[in-house]
Design a protein around this motif. Structure first.
Motif, PDB file in Angstrom:
ATOM      1  N   ASP A  38       0.853  -1.185   0.000  1.00  0.00           N
ATOM      2  CA  ASP A  38       0.000   0.000   0.000  1.00  0.00           C
ATOM      3  C   ASP A  38       0.888   1.234   0.000  1.00  0.00           C
ATOM      4  O   ASP A  38       2.115   1.143  -0.115  1.00  0.00           O
ATOM      5  N   VAL A  39       0.279   2.410   0.134  1.00  0.00           N
ATOM      6  CA  VAL A  39       1.038   3.650   0.056  1.00  0.00           C
ATOM      7  C   VAL A  39       2.058   3.752   1.187  1.00  0.00           C
ATOM      8  O   VAL A  39       3.154   4.299   1.004  1.00  0.00           O
ATOM      9  N   TYR A  40       1.764   3.186   2.355  1.00  0.00           N
ATOM     10  CA  TYR A  40       2.719   3.259   3.458  1.00  0.00           C
ATOM     11  C   TYR A  40       3.916   2.346   3.194  1.00  0.00           C
ATOM     12  O   TYR A  40       5.052   2.664   3.559  1.00  0.00           O
ATOM     13  N   GLY A  41       3.665   1.225   2.541  1.00  0.00           N
ATOM     14  CA  GLY A  41       4.774   0.379   2.116  1.00  0.00           C
ATOM     15  C   GLY A  41       5.667   1.092   1.117  1.00  0.00           C
ATOM     16  O   GLY A  41       6.890   0.919   1.123  1.00  0.00           O
ATOM     17  N   ALA A  42       5.075   1.921   0.252  1.00  0.00           N
ATOM     18  CA  ALA A  42       5.857   2.683  -0.721  1.00  0.00           C
ATOM     19  C   ALA A  42       6.705   3.744  -0.032  1.00  0.00           C
ATOM     20  O   ALA A  42       7.853   3.998  -0.430  1.00  0.00           O
TER      21      ALA A  42
END
Length: 418
Positions: free
Chosen positions: A319-323
């Motif tokens: 997800d965006v937090y992983g990015a």
């Protein structure tokens, strides 16, 4: 090889690996099936009958050799000899596929490897290596491929692509040469345990820090040297149907032990949206964490928290937090944070062969290293996919992952001598 954290679907091969933390791509239109010719040139010096290829695929596949079984010799039925070579060595051989998703070709010397279990970098007795391929022959006929060294480096291989008789030289890739890479790693202080030998003392492979981080020099001095430095992480994560995806802008300051909390905004289709803070403790970046997947900078799958909670038991979220986490650890692995390119990750997209690692540092550091030395050694001598986030901040011409959208009729793997 299992690409550990480029995607939550960690064993699906090159194409899905890149899509997971970058762009959501709609399903391609269905087209007539096409054929990709896979050619192997044996310049290794090993007899052709002692060079084996194992084809594996985790998705749809249709090849003229067995898939997901046991490796077969180049001289086996189903592999066509184009040029038999001289005295049983130096030959050229080929086979075909019309569809090959999330797949690999495992090349080995002297004995075949099998699919179940797939060969282990730590314990396999054969010398082997791997080329990843996804070919969408029944769809848009695109090719995704790479020479992967994420888990290990074993064989010197050159990779090339053709459209008919025309070589598409912009897609040429090489895994580098053994002596250059071994020498660079030794000079960087990598322990001898990272090099695997057979019972006769012959070279088998180099184990990467994704598998054996303890053999590599600690990055604690580098991470803690960043204390007091403020950084900005600017990027984009898109995933179809997720309303929270889009550009993100996060900032934070490294603490005395290398810990950092990044906070900012994530832009959604409806406009700016507040984001949850992402926190990474210093030892989560440079040390193995009991009960967690691994190191942050070397393995690139260490833990982090989002809004105070650690997602997925410490595994990377797709997800965006992983990015955001990806950009943080990739910047450390390339040596960009605290270097001469400033404090904003938006300025980091470049060719790592000339701009990363020691070339990213403003002045000589009073400690060593300030980057992933395994990535540096192979990148300086080749263009293989070396770490899970090895295509982050990389210009297209230097990307280890080949994406040839159309008009590819052949892929060529050349085995070189050491």
């Amino acid at each position: 090889m299992t690409r550990r954290r480029r995607s939550v679907l960690s064993a699906v091969g090159a194409a899905l690996s890149v899509v997971a933390l970058s762009l959501g791509i709609a399903a391609p239109p269905v087209a007539a099936a096409s054929t990709l010719t896979i050619r192997i040139i044996n310049n290794s010096g090993v007899p052709d009958a002692q060079v084996f290829v194992l084809a594996t695929a985790d998705g749809p596949h249709a090849a003229s050799i067995p898939v997901n079984g046991t490796g077969v010799a180049l001289t086996s039925a189903g592999i066509r000899p184009v040029s038999p070579g001289v005295n049983g060595t130096g030959g050229t051989y080929e086979f075909t596929t019309t569809d090959y998703r999330s797949g690999s070709f495992w090349l080995s010397y002297c004995s075949p490897v099998g699919n179940s279990p797939r060969p282990s970098p730590m314990t396999a007795t054969q010398r082997f290596d791997q080329v990843e391929l996804t070919y969408n022959g029944t769809g848009d006929q695109s090719v995704w491929a790479d020479l992967t060294a994420v888990s290990m480096w074993g064989l010197p291989i050159d990779l090339a692509f053709y459209n008919g008789g025309t070589r598409l030289s912009q897609y040429d890739r090489t895994s580098g040469s053994r002596n250059d890479i071994v020498g660079a790693l030794s000079a960087a202080g990598v322990q001898a345990s990272a090099t695997r030998l057979d019972p006769n003392g012959q070279f088998l492979r180099i184990i990467s820090p994704v598998i054996l981080a303890s053999a590599y020099p600690s990055l604690q001095p580098y991470v803690t040297s960043l204390a007091g430095k403020a950084i900005q992480v600017n990027g984009r994560f898109l995933r179809g149907g997720d309303p929270t995806t889009g550009p993100y802008s996060y900032a934070g300051t490294f603490e005395s032990d290398g810990s950092i909390t990044l906070a900012g905004t994530i832009s959604s289709p409806g406009g700016p949206a507040p984001g949850q803070p992402v926190r990474v403790q210093g030892n989560w970046l440079w040390d193995a964490v009991p009960g967690m997947p691994g190191y942050g900078v070397y393995m690139q799958n260490g833990p982090y928290s989002v809004g105070g909670a650690i997602p997925n038991g410490g595994a990377l979220s797709n997800d965006v937090y992983g990015a955001i986490y990806r950009d943080l650890v990739a910047g450390l692995a390339f040596g960009y944070w605290g270097g001469k390119y400033g404090t904003d990750s938006a300025n980091f997209t470049m060719d790592p062969r000339t701009s990363a690692f020691q070339n990213a540092r403003a002045t000589p550091d009073p400690f060593s290293p300030a980057w992933n030395v395994y990535e540096a050694a192979i990148t300086h001598h080749g263009s293989a996919y070396v770490m899970p986030f090895g295509d982050t901040f990389v210009t297209e011409s230097a990307n280890p992952l080949v994406h040839a959208p159309t008009n590819v009729s052949g892929m060529e793997m050349t085995l070189r001598a050491d």
